[in-house]
Write an enzyme that holds these catalytic residues in place. Structure first.
Site, mmCIF file in Angstrom:
data_model
loop_
_atom_site.group_PDB
_atom_site.id
_atom_site.type_symbol
_atom_site.label_atom_id
_atom_site.label_comp_id
_atom_site.label_asym_id
_atom_site.label_seq_id
_atom_site.Cartn_x
_atom_site.Cartn_y
_atom_site.Cartn_z
ATOM 1 N N ILE A 46 60.094 16.445 32.830
ATOM 2 C CA ILE A 46 60.055 15.333 33.777
ATOM 3 C C ILE A 46 59.161 14.229 33.217
ATOM 4 C CG2 ILE A 46 59.432 14.631 36.116
ATOM 5 C CD1 ILE A 46 61.866 16.484 35.965
ATOM 6 N N HIS A 100 41.879 12.598 51.919
ATOM 7 C CA HIS A 100 41.943 12.034 53.272
ATOM 8 C C HIS A 100 41.074 10.794 53.435
ATOM 9 C CE1 HIS A 100 43.669 15.771 55.564
ATOM 10 N NE2 HIS A 100 44.485 15.285 54.644
ATOM 11 N N ASP A 160 56.529 19.099 35.695
ATOM 12 C CA ASP A 160 57.374 19.943 34.845
ATOM 13 C C ASP A 160 57.520 21.352 35.417
ATOM 14 O OD1 ASP A 160 57.776 17.878 33.048
ATOM 15 O OD2 ASP A 160 56.232 18.545 31.648
ATOM 16 N N GLU A 164 53.180 16.219 58.577
ATOM 17 C CA GLU A 164 52.446 17.399 58.097
ATOM 18 C C GLU A 164 50.982 17.306 58.482
ATOM 19 O OE1 GLU A 164 49.993 19.724 55.141
ATOM 20 O OE2 GLU A 164 49.981 17.602 55.675
ATOM 21 N N GLU A 165 50.453 16.097 58.435
ATOM 22 C CA GLU A 165 49.025 15.910 58.717
ATOM 23 C C GLU A 165 48.690 16.160 60.191
ATOM 24 O OE1 GLU A 165 46.990 15.772 56.450
ATOM 25 O OE2 GLU A 165 47.818 14.770 54.696
#
Length: 331
Positions: free
Chosen positions: A58, A301, A320, A185-186
């Site tokens: 990648i 954060h 990768d 998600e947080e």
């Protein structure tokens, strides 16, 4: 990545663990991933049904460009990409455009959290198997205090570039490939929890493995692998070992990122991580470099979690690793 474990209501459906199946698949796929022949199993051409295809390298420059673009989205939308804020939906639309152009079938799933509408982005690759599914995901939202480039632009970009590499390779693996970017998600893995709750027992059972990537470019990086399932864990640990990198089990992520939503439903999970607010030990600094006694990510954060808050070497290595796992587990 959220600050701590929060309980979420989950459907009682439990999918059977695929550890044994995965282990057998890994033995069969040693040295690379298998791409299905156009004739498929038992085709009339007489050629083997599969051929070995190595996972691509990648391009970290492409991953970094994705991070710059997410930074620009945040700057244009009040400085963050948080749930319920315009920067989140702009981030999702930006990724969706790239995936649509690459040939993925994309779906935007809506949910509500904290009085605001949230969104998950699901991208299914149309080629390859249609039964067992290897799913790879990352949360796309940031906290409100900053643009969230390491947490979790890094995982989101690594997963995106792996998905685009699948399209570029025109991959047709034995298993179905699905990629996801989660919202909220947080707030406690709300988006991924909503997705899991929306699945039937049969649909859950088709997910062979869910791979999660939350913070893969921490500036004082550690190299951690989820130790939830031995077969999936070995896909990563063996690969890192071949690269000369010693890993450790990822304890800081336990119950604290989107893989927890799948694990509670009985799905086999795995992933990698470069560390959040915990501090690097002297032994780890001796092993990996960096600064002992300092957090893996001092901007965790915080408003300083921007494009300057990335270790490119760690980002390259873990991007990768994502591709390697997707190619290997889908064979």
């Amino acid at each position: 990545m959220i600050r701590g474990h929060r309980r979420q209501q989950r459907r009682a459906a439990v999918a059977t663990s695929a550890s044994t199946v995965l282990a057998l698949a890994l033995l069969a796929a040693a040295g690379g991933a298998a791409q299905a022949s156009p004739d498929g199993p038992g085709g009339d051409s007489g050629r083997p049904a599969t051929r070995t295809v190595a996972a691509p390298d990648i391009d970290v420059a492409a991953v970094q460009q994705d991070l710059k673009e997410l930074q620009s989205v945040a700057e244009a939308n009040g400085g963050n990409r948080a749930h319920g804020r315009p920067g989140y939906r702009a981030s999702l639309d930006h990724l969706k455009q790239k995936l649509d152009a690459a040939g993925f079938k994309t779906t935007v799933q809506e949910f509500t959290s904290g009085g605001s509408t949230g969104y998950n982005l699901i991208a299914d690759w149309p080629k390859g198997g249609t039964g067992a599914t290897v799913m790879t995901g990352a949360h796309l939202d940031s906290v409100r205090s900053g643009p969230g480039i390491n947490d979790n632009g890094s995982g989101s970009a690594g997963v995106l570039e792996t998905a685009l590499a699948v399209a570029k390779a025109d991959l047709a693996p034995k298993k179905h490939l699905r990629f996801a970017w989660w919202g909220a998600e947080e707030q406690g893995m709300v988006g991924s929890g909503h997705y899991v709750d929306s699945l039937s027992k049969s649909e859950l059972g088709k997910i062979d493995a869910y791979l999660n990537f939350d913070m893969i470019g921490s500036p004082n990086a550690g190299h951690f692998v989820y130790d939830d399932d031995p077969a999936v864990e070995s896909v990563f640990t063996d690969w890192f070992r071949a690269k000369g990198v010693r890993t450790e089990p990822s304890k800081e992520t336990n119950g604290r990122s989107d893989h927890a939503s799948f694990k509670r439903a009985g799905v086999t999970v795995g992933g990698t991580f470069t560390g959040a607010g915990a501090r690097k030990t002297r032994a780890q600094a001796d092993k990996w470099g960096g600064t002992a006694g300092e957090p893996y990510d001092a901007c965790y954060h915080s408003s300083c979690d921007d494009t300057s808050n990335i270790d490119e070497k760690a980002l390259d290595l873990h991007s990768d690793a994502i591709a390697h796992a997707v190619w290997t587990l889908s064979s």
